[in-house]
Enzyme design. Sequence first.
Site, PDB file in Angstrom:
ATOM      1  N   ASN A 143      61.401 -24.420  19.161  1.00 40.49           N
ATOM      2  CA  ASN A 143      60.936 -25.805  19.294  1.00 40.49           C
ATOM      3  C   ASN A 143      61.853 -26.509  20.285  1.00 40.49           C
ATOM      4  O   ASN A 143      63.057 -26.589  20.059  1.00 40.49           O
ATOM      5  CB  ASN A 143      60.994 -26.509  17.935  1.00 40.49           C
ATOM      6  CG  ASN A 143      60.845 -28.024  18.055  1.00 40.49           C
ATOM      7  OD1 ASN A 143      60.183 -28.517  18.962  1.00 40.49           O
ATOM      8  ND2 ASN A 143      61.458 -28.753  17.134  1.00 40.49           N
ATOM      9  N   GLY A 144      61.294 -27.026  21.388  1.00 40.56           N
ATOM     10  CA  GLY A 144      62.114 -27.787  22.321  1.00 40.56           C
ATOM     11  C   GLY A 144      61.907 -27.383  23.756  1.00 40.56           C
ATOM     12  O   GLY A 144      60.872 -26.805  24.124  1.00 40.56           O
TER      13      GLY A 144
ATOM     14  N   ASP B 151      60.453 -20.791  28.947  1.00 39.75           N
ATOM     15  CA  ASP B 151      61.860 -20.868  28.569  1.00 39.75           C
ATOM     16  C   ASP B 151      62.137 -20.124  27.271  1.00 39.75           C
ATOM     17  O   ASP B 151      63.276 -19.728  27.002  1.00 39.75           O
ATOM     18  CB  ASP B 151      62.343 -22.322  28.485  1.00 39.75           C
ATOM     19  CG  ASP B 151      61.414 -23.222  27.675  1.00 39.75           C
ATOM     20  OD1 ASP B 151      60.341 -22.754  27.247  1.00 39.75           O
ATOM     21  OD2 ASP B 151      61.757 -24.407  27.498  1.00 39.75           O
TER      22      ASP B 151
ATOM     23  N   ARG C 221      52.451 -25.188  18.541  1.00 39.78           N
ATOM     24  CA  ARG C 221      52.867 -25.365  19.929  1.00 39.78           C
ATOM     25  C   ARG C 221      52.187 -26.551  20.601  1.00 39.78           C
ATOM     26  O   ARG C 221      50.968 -26.702  20.528  1.00 39.78           O
ATOM     27  CB  ARG C 221      52.567 -24.095  20.740  1.00 39.78           C
ATOM     28  CG  ARG C 221      53.108 -24.157  22.182  1.00 39.78           C
ATOM     29  CD  ARG C 221      52.746 -22.915  22.956  1.00 39.78           C
ATOM     30  NE  ARG C 221      53.317 -22.979  24.309  1.00 39.78           N
ATOM     31  CZ  ARG C 221      52.800 -22.390  25.370  1.00 39.78           C
ATOM     32  NH1 ARG C 221      51.692 -21.663  25.242  1.00 39.78           N
ATOM     33  NH2 ARG C 221      53.362 -22.506  26.555  1.00 39.78           N
TER      34      ARG C 221
ATOM     35  N   CYS D  46      57.395 -27.919  20.097  1.00 37.13           N
ATOM     36  CA  CYS D  46      56.664 -27.328  18.986  1.00 37.13           C
ATOM     37  C   CYS D  46      57.273 -27.794  17.669  1.00 37.13           C
ATOM     38  O   CYS D  46      58.119 -28.688  17.625  1.00 37.13           O
ATOM     39  CB  CYS D  46      56.730 -25.796  19.039  1.00 37.13           C
ATOM     40  SG  CYS D  46      56.388 -25.071  20.642  1.00 37.13           S
TER      41      CYS D  46
ATOM     42  N   GLY E 115      65.352 -43.606  28.057  1.00 36.61           N
ATOM     43  CA  GLY E 115      66.739 -44.001  28.297  1.00 36.61           C
ATOM     44  C   GLY E 115      67.620 -43.832  27.083  1.00 36.61           C
ATOM     45  O   GLY E 115      68.750 -44.337  27.054  1.00 36.61           O
TER      46      GLY E 115
END
Length: 636
Positions: A75-76, A100, A50, A2, A365
Site C-alpha cells: 500500500n503506497g 514500484d 488496489r 491500496c 502542503g
Amino acid sequence: MCGINGVIYKEPIQHIFSKINLMDDMIIHRGPDDEGTYTFENRIAMGMRRLSIIDLEHGKQPMYSDDKNLVVVFNGEIYNFLELKKDLEGAGVRFYTGSDTEVILRLYEIYGKKSFVMLNGMFAFSIHDKIKNEMIIVRDRFGEKPLYYTVDKDRFMYASELKSIVKIAPEVKVISEKSLFLYFTLTYIPAPYTVYTNVFKLKAGNYITINTQSLEVEEQTYWDINLQSDIKFEDYVSAKKQLRTLLFDSVEKRMIADVPIGVFLSGGVDSTIIAAIMSKVSGKKINTFSIGYENKRYDESKRARIVSDHINSLHHEYILDYNDILDKVDDIILNYDEPFADSSCLPTYYVSKQTANHVKVALTGDGGDEVFGGYNKYQIHSYGKTYESLVPEIIHKRVIKPFFNSAARAANSKSPFAKMKKMVNALGRDVVSNHLNIISLGFQKEQLLMLFNNKSTFEGMSLGDVFSFPSSTNSRLKLARYIDKDISLEGDMLVKVDRASMLCSLECRAPFLDHRLMEFTYQIPDEFLIKGSNKKRILKDTFDDLLPGGFFNSPKSGFEIPVGEWFRGKMKADLDKTLSAENMERHNLLNINYVRGLISEHVSLKADHSWQLWTLYCFQKWYNKNLIYAENTANS
C-alpha cells in the site's frame, strides 16, 4: 495506493479465503480498481485492494518472486523506484513490470531488511518469506500509511484499517484505559496504541518480523532522526540552495503517475510553494483545487485565486456548504474506526471529494509546519529561554504557575486565562513535559478527574509516562519537532488526511514529508527556521521568487469548523441525543452530570466548550456504532 490485510494462524483453518475477502471488502474505498489474494497452507493469507496509479496493466498484486518463495502486498508509493530499478538492472536484475511493487520485491531479494531504508515513499507492505517462515511488515518513516495489528497465542492479524480486523475478530473490542486517557488528552490516539487493548499500530519508521509458526513478534526501527546531528550548513545562502534542490526533487518525484494529478491549494504558505514548484516542473497548466468558506473569517479562496493566476493553473474552487457537511458528519468521523476529534477532517473530506471528480492523485502542503517550524508552539520554547533568564525557577513554580492554574480552573478553554495557563505551564527547563502540555488539546488533568467516574484510573497517568523521549538535546526546537513527528504528525495530521482522502478514493502525496528534507532541517541552525517572529524563515526566503509579491505578509486562517455554533443550532438536537444519559450509561465511563453541565453552559452562552464537546461527541458516536451496535446484535 491500496489497502492491505493479512492473517497468520498457527494451525490450518477452514474458510481462510473467505476471511481475507471479508477484510478486503471493508476497504474497497481504498482500492476500488482491483483486488488480489494469496493463501498458503490454509494458515496464512494476504489480501489487497488496489487504486491503480502506476503501471495500470501490469502492477497487479500480490506479486511473487521468480521462485514463488517471496510474496508481497503493498500500500503506497515508492517515489525513488525508477532510480532503484535502474541500479538493480545495472546489477543484472530482470524486471517484468513497470511498478514500484516489483522494485520492493527485487530489493528485498538482494538486500533483505537492509532494503527498507533505501525506500523513499509512503508505504505499508508485507512480505511472506516461505523459506525463513517469516512475515515482515513495514511502515514508512512518518506513518503516512496506516498499519494495525493484533496477536494472540493462535493467530496474528494486520490491516490498513481497523475495521478489517474488527470484521473477522469482533472479540478484540475491549477498550484500553490508557488509550482513553490519550484520546481525551490529545483528541486522538497515536501509535503504538489504539482504542482497543490488544490491537496496535505499527510505529512509523519501524518493521515487525513474525515467525509464521510460533507467532513470535519482533519489532525494530530502520529509520529515525538523530537529535544530535552535526550542523552541516552554517552558511544561509548554501543552505537555501540545498533546500531548493531537495524540494524541487521531492515534488518532481511525487508527480510520477500514470493517471491525472493535481494539487490542493489552500492559500497558505506550504501548499502555495508546492503548487508553484509543481507548475515549474510540469511545464504545462496544472490542476489546483481549493475550497472557500461562507464565513469570510476563515475564507482564503481569494489568496488561492491570486496564486492560481500567478502560476497560471487550471483552478477549481468550491464553496464549503456546511449543510452538505452536516449530512456527512457521521460517515466521515466514523470512518476513522476509533475516536478521532480533529474537526478539520470535515473540510479535508470535502475538498478530497471534489478533487476526486477530476484527478486520482493530489499533492498537498502537509508536513511543512512540522518540518520547517511553522507553528506558534515552537516559538514558546524560544521565549522560554528569555523567560527563564528573567524569572527565577522558584518564583515560576511557587507563584506564577499556581496563580494561573487557579484563575483558569473554572474558565472555558478559549478564555484568556485558560490560554495564559497553557502557555505558563509550557515554560520551563523540562522541554519534553512542556511540549507535551502544549499539544494536549483536549481535557486538562483536573478536567479529566471531573469527567470520568473512575478517577483513580487517570490520577497516576501522564503523557510523559506513556511516551519516552530524550530528556536533553542541544536544541529545544529540534526536540519539540521530534515529539511532534512521533505524536501529532503520525497520530493526528496524517491520520486525518489518509482516512478522509481514501474515503473518496483519492491518493494524497506530501512533498514536505521527504526524509531528506527532515534530515536537512536537523543539520542547519535553528535560526534558519525561526528568527524572532519569523517562522519557516528559510522556506519562505528560498521560494519567495516563485510567489506573488507580498504573499507572506498575511497570515493563514486554517481549516476551522464552527462546531460551537453548530452545537447551539443545527446540531443541538443531535448533540443532546448522542450525549444522552441513556447512551452514556451504556459504558458508565463518564460523569453524566459533568457532561450535561458542559452542554448547558455552552448552549446558554455561559462558556465556550466547543472542543471538549466535540471530543465527547466523537467518542460517543464511535461507541454507539462500535460497542452498542455490537451489544444489540449479540442480544438479537
